[in-house]
Design a protein around this motif. Sequence first.
Motif, PDB file in Angstrom:
ATOM      1  N   THR A  41       0.834  -1.203   0.000  1.00 60.34           N
ATOM      2  CA  THR A  41       0.000   0.000   0.000  1.00 60.34           C
ATOM      3  C   THR A  41       0.868   1.253   0.000  1.00 60.34           C
ATOM      4  O   THR A  41       0.365   2.349  -0.022  1.00 60.34           O
ATOM      5  CB  THR A  41      -0.910   0.028   1.235  1.00 60.34           C
ATOM      6  N   THR A  42       2.191   1.086   0.034  1.00 67.17           N
ATOM      7  CA  THR A  42       3.091   2.236  -0.021  1.00 67.17           C
ATOM      8  C   THR A  42       4.130   1.988  -1.105  1.00 67.17           C
ATOM      9  O   THR A  42       4.513   0.857  -1.376  1.00 67.17           O
ATOM     10  CB  THR A  42       3.816   2.450   1.325  1.00 67.17           C
ATOM     11  N   SER A  43       4.595   3.036  -1.700  1.00 70.42           N
ATOM     12  CA  SER A  43       5.596   2.905  -2.755  1.00 70.42           C
ATOM     13  C   SER A  43       7.001   3.221  -2.240  1.00 70.42           C
ATOM     14  O   SER A  43       7.980   2.995  -2.920  1.00 70.42           O
ATOM     15  CB  SER A  43       5.253   3.847  -3.915  1.00 70.42           C
ATOM     16  N   LYS A  44       7.080   3.772  -1.028  1.00 67.96           N
ATOM     17  CA  LYS A  44       8.386   4.141  -0.475  1.00 67.96           C
ATOM     18  C   LYS A  44       9.086   2.923   0.112  1.00 67.96           C
ATOM     19  O   LYS A  44       8.480   1.904   0.409  1.00 67.96           O
ATOM     20  CB  LYS A  44       8.207   5.209   0.603  1.00 67.96           C
ATOM     21  N   ALA A  73      -1.459   4.780   8.578  1.00 67.23           N
ATOM     22  CA  ALA A  73      -0.036   4.455   8.416  1.00 67.23           C
ATOM     23  C   ALA A  73       0.643   5.451   7.483  1.00 67.23           C
ATOM     24  O   ALA A  73       1.754   5.922   7.754  1.00 67.23           O
ATOM     25  CB  ALA A  73       0.113   3.035   7.891  1.00 67.23           C
ATOM     26  N   ALA A  74      -0.019   5.776   6.367  1.00 58.08           N
ATOM     27  CA  ALA A  74       0.556   6.707   5.403  1.00 58.08           C
ATOM     28  C   ALA A  74       0.744   8.095   6.009  1.00 58.08           C
ATOM     29  O   ALA A  74       1.734   8.785   5.745  1.00 58.08           O
ATOM     30  CB  ALA A  74      -0.332   6.783   4.166  1.00 58.08           C
ATOM     31  N   LYS A  75      -0.218   8.504   6.842  1.00 54.82           N
ATOM     32  CA  LYS A  75      -0.184   9.837   7.438  1.00 54.82           C
ATOM     33  C   LYS A  75       0.780   9.938   8.617  1.00 54.82           C
ATOM     34  O   LYS A  75       1.460  10.961   8.796  1.00 54.82           O
ATOM     35  CB  LYS A  75      -1.592  10.207   7.912  1.00 54.82           C
ATOM     36  N   THR A  76       0.870   8.863   9.407  1.00 60.54           N
ATOM     37  CA  THR A  76       1.570   8.936  10.690  1.00 60.54           C
ATOM     38  C   THR A  76       2.989   8.373  10.662  1.00 60.54           C
ATOM     39  O   THR A  76       3.863   8.864  11.396  1.00 60.54           O
ATOM     40  CB  THR A  76       0.757   8.179  11.761  1.00 60.54           C
ATOM     41  N   TYR A  77       3.241   7.374   9.825  1.00 57.87           N
ATOM     42  CA  TYR A  77       4.540   6.688   9.851  1.00 57.87           C
ATOM     43  C   TYR A  77       5.207   6.686   8.478  1.00 57.87           C
ATOM     44  O   TYR A  77       5.112   5.712   7.723  1.00 57.87           O
ATOM     45  CB  TYR A  77       4.351   5.260  10.374  1.00 57.87           C
ATOM     46  N   PRO A  78       5.911   7.767   8.130  1.00 55.87           N
ATOM     47  CA  PRO A  78       6.572   7.853   6.831  1.00 55.87           C
ATOM     48  C   PRO A  78       7.718   6.851   6.669  1.00 55.87           C
ATOM     49  O   PRO A  78       8.162   6.600   5.544  1.00 55.87           O
ATOM     50  CB  PRO A  78       7.089   9.295   6.795  1.00 55.87           C
ATOM     51  N   ASP A  79       8.205   6.300   7.767  1.00 58.52           N
ATOM     52  CA  ASP A  79       9.308   5.336   7.692  1.00 58.52           C
ATOM     53  C   ASP A  79       8.819   3.888   7.682  1.00 58.52           C
ATOM     54  O   ASP A  79       9.599   2.966   7.887  1.00 58.52           O
ATOM     55  CB  ASP A  79      10.281   5.555   8.852  1.00 58.52           C
ATOM     56  N   VAL A  80       7.522   3.678   7.431  1.00 56.92           N
ATOM     57  CA  VAL A  80       6.961   2.327   7.383  1.00 56.92           C
ATOM     58  C   VAL A  80       6.571   1.961   5.954  1.00 56.92           C
ATOM     59  O   VAL A  80       5.894   2.740   5.269  1.00 56.92           O
ATOM     60  CB  VAL A  80       5.727   2.197   8.298  1.00 56.92           C
ATOM     61  N   GLU A  81       7.007   0.803   5.527  1.00 61.66           N
ATOM     62  CA  GLU A  81       6.549   0.229   4.264  1.00 61.66           C
ATOM     63  C   GLU A  81       5.461  -0.779   4.629  1.00 61.66           C
ATOM     64  O   GLU A  81       5.731  -1.771   5.305  1.00 61.66           O
ATOM     65  CB  GLU A  81       7.691  -0.446   3.516  1.00 61.66           C
ATOM     66  N   MET A 294      -1.810   0.121  14.516  1.00 63.69           N
ATOM     67  CA  MET A 294      -0.583   0.590  13.871  1.00 63.69           C
ATOM     68  C   MET A 294       0.385   1.197  14.879  1.00 63.69           C
ATOM     69  O   MET A 294       1.603   1.021  14.752  1.00 63.69           O
ATOM     70  CB  MET A 294      -0.928   1.609  12.780  1.00 63.69           C
ATOM     71  N   ASP A 295      -0.134   1.903  15.877  1.00 59.39           N
ATOM     72  CA  ASP A 295       0.739   2.442  16.927  1.00 59.39           C
ATOM     73  C   ASP A 295       1.455   1.309  17.658  1.00 59.39           C
ATOM     74  O   ASP A 295       2.665   1.376  17.916  1.00 59.39           O
ATOM     75  CB  ASP A 295      -0.083   3.250  17.941  1.00 59.39           C
ATOM     76  N   VAL A 296       0.705   0.264  17.983  1.00 58.16           N
ATOM     77  CA  VAL A 296       1.282  -0.887  18.687  1.00 58.16           C
ATOM     78  C   VAL A 296       2.291  -1.607  17.800  1.00 58.16           C
ATOM     79  O   VAL A 296       3.396  -1.950  18.232  1.00 58.16           O
ATOM     80  CB  VAL A 296       0.165  -1.850  19.149  1.00 58.16           C
ATOM     81  N   ALA A 297       1.925  -1.852  16.537  1.00 60.65           N
ATOM     82  CA  ALA A 297       2.822  -2.555  15.615  1.00 60.65           C
ATOM     83  C   ALA A 297       4.130  -1.779  15.412  1.00 60.65           C
ATOM     84  O   ALA A 297       5.214  -2.375  15.327  1.00 60.65           O
ATOM     85  CB  ALA A 297       2.124  -2.772  14.278  1.00 60.65           C
ATOM     86  N   TYR A 298       4.026  -0.469  15.335  1.00 64.09           N
ATOM     87  CA  TYR A 298       5.212   0.365  15.142  1.00 64.09           C
ATOM     88  C   TYR A 298       6.152   0.259  16.352  1.00 64.09           C
ATOM     89  O   TYR A 298       7.370   0.134  16.201  1.00 64.09           O
ATOM     90  CB  TYR A 298       4.790   1.813  14.927  1.00 64.09           C
ATOM     91  N   LYS A 299       5.567   0.310  17.540  1.00 64.98           N
ATOM     92  CA  LYS A 299       6.387   0.167  18.754  1.00 64.98           C
ATOM     93  C   LYS A 299       7.058  -1.202  18.806  1.00 64.98           C
ATOM     94  O   LYS A 299       8.225  -1.328  19.188  1.00 64.98           O
ATOM     95  CB  LYS A 299       5.519   0.375  19.997  1.00 64.98           C
ATOM     96  N   VAL A 300       6.311  -2.234  18.421  1.00 68.78           N
ATOM     97  CA  VAL A 300       6.866  -3.595  18.410  1.00 68.78           C
ATOM     98  C   VAL A 300       8.019  -3.674  17.415  1.00 68.78           C
ATOM     99  O   VAL A 300       9.058  -4.281  17.695  1.00 68.78           O
ATOM    100  CB  VAL A 300       5.772  -4.627  18.065  1.00 68.78           C
ATOM    101  N   ALA A 301       7.842  -3.079  16.238  1.00 65.05           N
ATOM    102  CA  ALA A 301       8.892  -3.090  15.213  1.00 65.05           C
ATOM    103  C   ALA A 301      10.172  -2.425  15.723  1.00 65.05           C
ATOM    104  O   ALA A 301      11.284  -2.832  15.372  1.00 65.05           O
ATOM    105  CB  ALA A 301       8.409  -2.386  13.954  1.00 65.05           C
ATOM    106  N   LYS A 302      10.009  -1.400  16.573  1.00 61.76           N
ATOM    107  CA  LYS A 302      11.161  -0.685  17.132  1.00 61.76           C
ATOM    108  C   LYS A 302      11.745  -1.377  18.358  1.00 61.76           C
ATOM    109  O   LYS A 302      12.729  -0.909  18.926  1.00 61.76           O
ATOM    110  CB  LYS A 302      10.736   0.742  17.503  1.00 61.76           C
ATOM    111  N   GLY A 303      11.093  -2.472  18.769  1.00 57.99           N
ATOM    112  CA  GLY A 303      11.602  -3.213  19.913  1.00 57.99           C
ATOM    113  C   GLY A 303      11.122  -2.703  21.253  1.00 57.99           C
ATOM    114  O   GLY A 303      11.672  -3.067  22.301  1.00 57.99           O
ATOM    115  N   GLU A 304      10.074  -1.878  21.247  1.00 60.01           N
ATOM    116  CA  GLU A 304       9.543  -1.323  22.491  1.00 60.01           C
ATOM    117  C   GLU A 304       8.529  -2.281  23.129  1.00 60.01           C
ATOM    118  O   GLU A 304       7.930  -3.121  22.454  1.00 60.01           O
ATOM    119  CB  GLU A 304       8.881   0.032  22.227  1.00 60.01           C
ATOM    120  N   THR A 305       8.330  -2.134  24.424  1.00 61.43           N
ATOM    121  CA  THR A 305       7.371  -2.958  25.155  1.00 61.43           C
ATOM    122  C   THR A 305       5.961  -2.385  24.979  1.00 61.43           C
ATOM    123  O   THR A 305       5.768  -1.176  25.032  1.00 61.43           O
ATOM    124  CB  THR A 305       7.719  -2.991  26.651  1.00 61.43           C
TER     125      THR A 305
END
Length: 328
Positions: A41-44, A73-81, A294-305
């Motif tokens: 869903t993203t091209s970046k 996701a597109a609006k909030t997390y530009p560093d997520v594919e 998406m907030d939870v998934a992003y934190k998990v991807a970064k290794g956060e609890t």
Amino acid sequence: MKRIRKILAALLALSICVAVTACSSQTATSSATASTAAESTTSKSGTYKIGVLMKTMSDTYSNKLGEAIKAYAAKTYPDVELYLVDAQADINKQIAQAEDLIAKKVNVIVLNAQDADGSAQVLTLAKDANIPVVEVNTRTTSEDFTAYVGSNDEEAGQIMGKFVLEKLGNKGDVALLEGNMGQSAQILRRKGLDSTILANKDIKLVAELSADWARDKAMSTTEDWLGKYKDLKAILCENDDMAMGALEAAEAAGRKDLVIVGVDAIPDALQAVSDGRLTGTVLQDAAGQASKSMDVAYKVAKGETVEKENIVPFQLITKDNVANYLGK
């Protein structure tokens, strides 16, 4: 002269070969690009890869949830594919899509499970690949998830059950339209109804059938019930698409007195409540579930609890308060 002609012919053949090769290469590149665009869903190229397995995008609520995930996701997390795929209500397809996401080496999988038992295999595959899973909206029977984001579907059944019980004055014949059997929403919403309205000795459940969350199936089923059960007072619907199908059948049969309640608060259900046609609906917050997952998934991807349980509450909507939710 002959030698010159041979050289010219060789050069011409070589130029044709190069042109064909270049054209083939360009076609292959275009096909690959199109394939990637269809999958993602993203091209970046993002720092983090998050895969989203949707059970279906044809159901109104699930579509709303999936589109909200993409937009947020597109609006909030530009560093997520983001890779979002549709299983089209097919458990085998969902498992195959999970394998594809694992092959892409995503950092996190967000799972909107098609089946409580069957989709548990996704968690097994992800665990073997050391990829965390965030379940959203629907649950599996597995406990190998990192976090769950959604609403307590048993609560939705309880809210509906208590409301309809009050509307009927604690007695009467009712029917029940269920979603896909075996999905967590179906199981838990039924459990909530069992503990409230269906536990009342003066309430008679005269018919129950799965309409697979679908409007057309609910409509045809209700048409049949209205011909068989003349004293039917209410239809309990485990989602709004089925409630709208039941409403169409009831209106066609001249049964505007029938109490009909659904779950999800989709736009046309809200409008029907506002117009006094549908008795009520129970709001399930798609935007809230989308952003939180998406907030939870992003934190998990970064290794956060993160918290394992992330509950977005349900809300009863009737003629009295529907104006607060229209257009949202």
